[in-house]
Scaffold this active site. Structure first.
Site, mmCIF file in Angstrom:
data_model
loop_
_atom_site.group_PDB
_atom_site.id
_atom_site.type_symbol
_atom_site.label_atom_id
_atom_site.label_comp_id
_atom_site.label_asym_id
_atom_site.label_seq_id
_atom_site.Cartn_x
_atom_site.Cartn_y
_atom_site.Cartn_z
ATOM 1 N N CYS A 170 -2.368 9.979 -6.274
ATOM 2 C CA CYS A 170 -3.471 9.710 -5.252
ATOM 3 C C CYS A 170 -4.469 10.730 -5.372
ATOM 4 C CB CYS A 170 -3.103 9.645 -3.687
ATOM 5 S SG CYS A 170 -4.241 9.445 -2.626
ATOM 6 N N LYS A 220 0.917 -1.159 0.078
ATOM 7 C CA LYS A 220 -0.025 0.085 0.015
ATOM 8 C C LYS A 220 0.834 1.146 0.048
ATOM 9 C CE LYS A 220 -3.179 3.254 0.782
ATOM 10 N NZ LYS A 220 -4.137 3.386 -0.343
#
Ligand code: IRO
Length: 314
Positions: A132, A44
């Site tokens: 992101c 992640k």
């Protein structure tokens, strides 16, 4: 057919892996990927310090029984850099290569994580997340070409001669493919490009409740799944054509051997799965491997190289 391939001179048993963010935030998930049939795996995206991320609900599949994809605004929840660095020290590299994804909130944080990694004796491969879409107040670096250029200059000098890669957002304009590729091509140690991250800031509406379906950002979140496959294929092929010295990792809309085959035809060396993995779990790798192998068998291909990047035009 043989699904084996190599990536940055590392051997892989097959080209399939998870997309960063899915099934890779904590040890139990990472161990499950390690045990799965995935050919490689990635952690992640992490920040220097641990983060809780955005309030829930923050992930949903879209359109109930017949899901066409997902929407998420996780907000970069993660256990912090040190946690994932520790995992890179206990990963079994004999079984499959490991990628580590970083997504610092500031340039300094990215440089601090790079510094921590460059001295580490682990062969983990760095994928820097420039895309992101869900940290309130933080614009995506991938959509700010000057900031992206500055970051790559700093990061590549900090990381020395070691190869690394970038996770890009989807682009939707030929001029943007040209400009992004021109920047990337100025950094020879940027050895691979992962296309695409979710299509940012989509909005899903439930007509019964007349409401959005995720809590953060008034319901705005990144789109994944079937919805993004054509955009993902375009980005894979656009960068494959423009960055002949770099490897492309395809991500977006892969849920079976069919889409994996498309990504490889478009130029992807490896193929990541996000939404489909989130919904099915790590068993998906065995299924998609078998499906890809069957497609190759039917077409008379014995290796990936026989069709990799061989997309025909009319
Ligand atoms: O909200 C997230 O955590 C997230 N969600 C995405 O869809 N892509 C990303 O790169 C990230 I860092």
């Amino acid at each position: 057919p043989n699904l084996a391939t190599t990536f940055l001179d590392l051997p892989l048993n097959n080209p399939l892996m998870n997309a960063s963010g899915v099934w890779c935030s904590v040890g139990s998930q990472l161990e499950a990927l390690q045990e799965s049939e995935a050919g490689a795996m990635v952690t992640k995206s992490c920040t220097l310090q641990p983060r809780d991320g955005n309030p829930e609900p923050r992930y949903r599949v879209l359109n109930g029984d017949k899901p066409w994809g997902s929407i998420n605004s996780m907000g970069l929840p993660n256990e912090g850099f040190a946690y994932y660095l520790r995992y890179t020290e206990r990963h079994d590299y004999e079984s499959k290569p490991l990628f580590i994804s970083i997504s610092g909130l500031t340039l300094d944080d990215n440089l601090a994580m790079i510094d921590g990694l460059k001295d580490a004796v682990t062969p983990a491969i760095l994928e820097i997340n420039l895309s992101c879409p869900n940290v309130p107040g933080k614009a995506q670096l991938g959509y700010d070409f000057d900031a992206m250029d500055t970051l790559l200059a700093e990061v590549t000098s900090g990381y020395g001669q070691r190869s690394l890669g970038v996770k890009l957002p989807p682009y939707f304009d030929i001029a943007h493919f040209d400009e992004a590729a021109a920047i990337l091509n100025r950094y020879p140690t940027v050895a691979f490009v992962t296309c695409i991250n979710s299509i940012g800031n989509a909005l899903a509406i439930d007509i019964d409740s007349e409401s959005v379906i995720i809590k953060p950002k008034d319901g705005f979140g990144g789109l994944g799944g079937d919805y993004v496959l054509p955009t993902a294929l375009a980005n894979v092929n656009a960068f494959y054509r423009r960055c002949p010295e770099k490897a492309i990792i395809g991500c977006g809309g892969v849920k079976s051997g069919q889409e994996a085959f498309m990504h490889i035809l478009a130029g992807a060396t490896l193929v990541q799965m996000g939404t489909a993995l989130y919904e099915e779990g790590p068993g998906i790798f065995a299924r998609v491997k078998a499906e890809l192998s069957e497609i190759m068998e039917k077409k008379g291909y014995s290796s990936l190289s026989q069709f990799h990047g061989k997309l025909k035009t009319l």
